[in-house]
Design a protein around this motif. Structure first.
Motif, PDB file in Angstrom:
ATOM      1  N   PHE A  84       1.376   4.080  -4.027  1.00 57.35           N
ATOM      2  CA  PHE A  84       0.833   5.916  -3.858  1.00 57.35           C
ATOM      3  C   PHE A  84      -0.329   5.876  -4.237  1.00 57.35           C
ATOM      4  CE2 PHE A  84       1.135  10.187  -4.472  1.00 57.35           C
ATOM      5  CZ  PHE A  84       0.381   9.702  -2.806  1.00 57.35           C
ATOM      6  N   HIS A  85       0.546   5.431  -5.900  1.00 54.67           N
ATOM      7  CA  HIS A  85       0.015   6.075  -7.341  1.00 54.67           C
ATOM      8  C   HIS A  85      -0.998   4.493  -7.204  1.00 54.67           C
ATOM      9  CE1 HIS A  85       2.578   9.241  -7.529  1.00 54.67           C
ATOM     10  NE2 HIS A  85       3.847   8.741  -7.574  1.00 54.67           N
ATOM     11  N   LEU A  86      -1.144   4.008  -7.419  1.00 55.48           N
ATOM     12  CA  LEU A  86      -1.533   2.771  -7.650  1.00 55.48           C
ATOM     13  C   LEU A  86      -3.378   2.830  -7.221  1.00 55.48           C
ATOM     14  CD1 LEU A  86       0.034  -0.463  -8.248  1.00 55.48           C
ATOM     15  CD2 LEU A  86      -0.863   0.898  -9.665  1.00 55.48           C
ATOM     16  N   ALA A  87      -2.969   3.181  -5.634  1.00 58.05           N
ATOM     17  CA  ALA A  87      -3.936   3.083  -4.925  1.00 58.05           C
ATOM     18  C   ALA A  87      -5.240   4.286  -5.682  1.00 58.05           C
ATOM     19  CB  ALA A  87      -3.674   3.505  -3.345  1.00 58.05           C
ATOM     20  N   ARG A  88      -5.245   5.087  -5.586  1.00 64.41           N
ATOM     21  CA  ARG A  88      -5.648   6.064  -6.535  1.00 64.41           C
ATOM     22  C   ARG A  88      -6.775   5.705  -7.488  1.00 64.41           C
ATOM     23  NH1 ARG A  88      -1.761  10.343  -6.818  1.00 64.41           N
ATOM     24  NH2 ARG A  88      -1.639  11.453  -4.894  1.00 64.41           N
ATOM     25  N   GLN A  89      -6.538   4.539  -8.281  1.00 62.19           N
ATOM     26  CA  GLN A  89      -6.778   3.775  -8.992  1.00 62.19           C
ATOM     27  C   GLN A  89      -7.836   2.381  -9.089  1.00 62.19           C
ATOM     28  OE1 GLN A  89      -8.121   5.674 -12.099  1.00 62.19           O
ATOM     29  NE2 GLN A  89      -6.794   7.614 -10.832  1.00 62.19           N
ATOM     30  N   ILE A  90      -6.779   1.244  -8.017  1.00 57.47           N
ATOM     31  CA  ILE A  90      -6.546  -0.282  -7.434  1.00 57.47           C
ATOM     32  C   ILE A  90      -7.567  -0.001  -5.902  1.00 57.47           C
ATOM     33  CG2 ILE A  90      -6.533  -1.084 -10.099  1.00 57.47           C
ATOM     34  CD1 ILE A  90      -4.129  -1.483  -9.029  1.00 57.47           C
ATOM     35  N   PRO A  91      -7.926  -0.803  -5.557  1.00 55.69           N
ATOM     36  CA  PRO A  91      -7.240  -1.722  -4.299  1.00 55.69           C
ATOM     37  C   PRO A  91      -6.451  -1.964  -4.426  1.00 55.69           C
ATOM     38  CG  PRO A  91      -9.291  -2.695  -4.920  1.00 55.69           C
ATOM     39  CD  PRO A  91      -9.142  -2.537  -6.669  1.00 55.69           C
ATOM     40  N   THR A  92      -5.209  -1.482  -3.441  1.00 52.69           N
ATOM     41  CA  THR A  92      -4.065  -1.448  -3.008  1.00 52.69           C
ATOM     42  C   THR A  92      -3.622  -1.440  -1.667  1.00 52.69           C
ATOM     43  OG1 THR A  92      -3.821   0.090  -4.951  1.00 52.69           O
ATOM     44  CG2 THR A  92      -1.567  -0.618  -3.502  1.00 52.69           C
ATOM     45  N   VAL A  93      -2.362  -2.543  -1.232  1.00 51.80           N
ATOM     46  CA  VAL A  93      -1.807  -2.662  -0.066  1.00 51.80           C
ATOM     47  C   VAL A  93      -0.848  -2.335  -0.246  1.00 51.80           C
ATOM     48  CG1 VAL A  93      -2.146  -5.637   0.108  1.00 51.80           C
ATOM     49  CG2 VAL A  93      -1.848  -3.646   2.449  1.00 51.80           C
ATOM     50  N   MET A  94       0.420  -2.831   1.222  1.00 48.83           N
ATOM     51  CA  MET A  94       2.137  -2.158   1.158  1.00 48.83           C
ATOM     52  C   MET A  94       1.704  -3.329   2.200  1.00 48.83           C
ATOM     53  SD  MET A  94       3.506   1.221   0.072  1.00 48.83           S
ATOM     54  CE  MET A  94       4.379   0.671   0.218  1.00 48.83           C
ATOM     55  N   ILE A  95       2.849  -4.119   1.802  1.00 48.09           N
ATOM     56  CA  ILE A  95       3.740  -5.252   3.189  1.00 48.09           C
ATOM     57  C   ILE A  95       5.229  -4.370   3.452  1.00 48.09           C
ATOM     58  CG2 ILE A  95       3.753  -7.751   4.159  1.00 48.09           C
ATOM     59  CD1 ILE A  95       1.885  -8.806   1.472  1.00 48.09           C
ATOM     60  N   PHE A  96       5.507  -4.409   4.560  1.00 45.66           N
ATOM     61  CA  PHE A  96       7.013  -4.475   4.790  1.00 45.66           C
ATOM     62  C   PHE A  96       7.699  -4.858   5.268  1.00 45.66           C
ATOM     63  CE2 PHE A  96       5.116   0.259   4.302  1.00 45.66           C
ATOM     64  CZ  PHE A  96       6.028   0.970   3.356  1.00 45.66           C
ATOM     65  N   VAL A 116      12.334 -10.931   4.328  1.00 43.86           N
ATOM     66  CA  VAL A 116      12.186 -11.202   2.860  1.00 43.86           C
ATOM     67  C   VAL A 116      11.090 -12.313   2.584  1.00 43.86           C
ATOM     68  CG1 VAL A 116      13.032 -11.287   0.846  1.00 43.86           C
ATOM     69  CG2 VAL A 116      14.212  -9.789   1.987  1.00 43.86           C
ATOM     70  N   ALA A 117      11.439 -13.748   2.806  1.00 42.39           N
ATOM     71  CA  ALA A 117      10.817 -15.350   2.352  1.00 42.39           C
ATOM     72  C   ALA A 117       9.279 -14.473   3.414  1.00 42.39           C
ATOM     73  CB  ALA A 117      11.557 -16.237   3.022  1.00 42.39           C
ATOM     74  N   ALA A 118       9.787 -14.449   4.172  1.00 38.56           N
ATOM     75  CA  ALA A 118       8.230 -13.819   5.214  1.00 38.56           C
ATOM     76  C   ALA A 118       7.221 -13.578   4.700  1.00 38.56           C
ATOM     77  CB  ALA A 118       8.160 -13.693   6.317  1.00 38.56           C
ATOM     78  N   GLY A 119       7.505 -12.143   4.329  1.00 40.74           N
ATOM     79  CA  GLY A 119       6.747 -11.172   3.832  1.00 40.74           C
ATOM     80  C   GLY A 119       6.260 -11.537   2.247  1.00 40.74           C
ATOM     81  N   ALA A 120       6.828 -12.675   1.383  1.00 38.44           N
ATOM     82  CA  ALA A 120       6.758 -12.871   0.571  1.00 38.44           C
ATOM     83  C   ALA A 120       5.839 -14.453   0.368  1.00 38.44           C
ATOM     84  CB  ALA A 120       7.534 -13.495  -0.464  1.00 38.44           C
ATOM     85  N   ASN A 121       5.579 -14.451   1.182  1.00 43.27           N
ATOM     86  CA  ASN A 121       4.628 -15.433   1.849  1.00 43.27           C
ATOM     87  C   ASN A 121       3.178 -15.058   2.107  1.00 43.27           C
ATOM     88  OD1 ASN A 121       5.671 -18.402   1.285  1.00 43.27           O
ATOM     89  ND2 ASN A 121       7.039 -18.089   2.878  1.00 43.27           N
ATOM     90  N   VAL A 122       3.316 -14.257   3.063  1.00 42.79           N
ATOM     91  CA  VAL A 122       2.469 -13.452   3.436  1.00 42.79           C
ATOM     92  C   VAL A 122       1.767 -12.523   2.286  1.00 42.79           C
ATOM     93  CG1 VAL A 122       1.011 -10.934   4.487  1.00 42.79           C
ATOM     94  CG2 VAL A 122       3.116 -12.776   5.402  1.00 42.79           C
ATOM     95  N   LEU A 123       2.466 -12.650   1.350  1.00 46.22           N
ATOM     96  CA  LEU A 123       1.303 -11.187   0.240  1.00 46.22           C
ATOM     97  C   LEU A 123       1.081 -12.879  -0.957  1.00 46.22           C
ATOM     98  CD1 LEU A 123       1.143  -9.591  -2.502  1.00 46.22           C
ATOM     99  CD2 LEU A 123       3.960 -10.138  -3.067  1.00 46.22           C
TER     100      LEU A 123
END
Length: 135
Positions: A84-96, A116-123
């Motif tokens: 949330f804070h990073l998005a104000r400064q740099i390109p940011t996204v979240m993966i749930f 968790v592995a699927a999320g990490a692999n998407v990241l």
């Protein structure tokens, strides 16, 4: 008897968020005025302005998940994550990743190792795609 009911309003559009707040306040006022036995003391505690995540990164997350056969959909999150804070400064996204019974930010939170592995692999896929597309 005193009861505290926290209300957490979230919306990706600031004007809609304001309208939701106004509707809540009107509803509480109407309720208190029509039921003399109910006393309401509504006090806003905190307002978090809408923060938009990077659309190109969100697109990469969706396409990476699709390539891997992982279900994905956009979510609105008003939580105060670091992103949330990073998005104000740099390109940011979240993966749930999915949590059992939808419970998160709670001691009972559980995400399966496979999710968790699927999320990490998407990241990882998003990071590699972004790194190679920028030369």
């Amino acid at each position: 008897m005193f009861v505290l009911w926290p209300v957490d309003l979230r919306h990706p559009d600031e004007a809609e968020l304001d309208a939701m707040h106004d509707a809540l306040m009107r509803g509480c006022s109407d309720l208190a005025s029509t039921h003399s036995t109910i006393g309401l003391d509504v006090q806003p505690r905190w307002h978090s302005p809408v923060v938009r995540f990077d659309p190109s990164l969100a697109k990469l997350v969706r396409s990476s998940a699709q390539r891997m056969g992982v279900s994905a959909h956009d979510m609105v999150s008003g939580a105060g994550h670091d992103a949330f804070h990073l998005a104000r400064q740099i390109p940011t996204v979240m993966i749930f990743v999915p949590c059992r019974d939808g419970i998160s930010h709670n001691p009972r939170e559980y995400a399966s190792p496979e999710d968790v592995a699927a999320g990490a692999n998407v990241l990882l896929s998003v990071v590699l795609e972004r790194a190679t597309s920028r030369g």
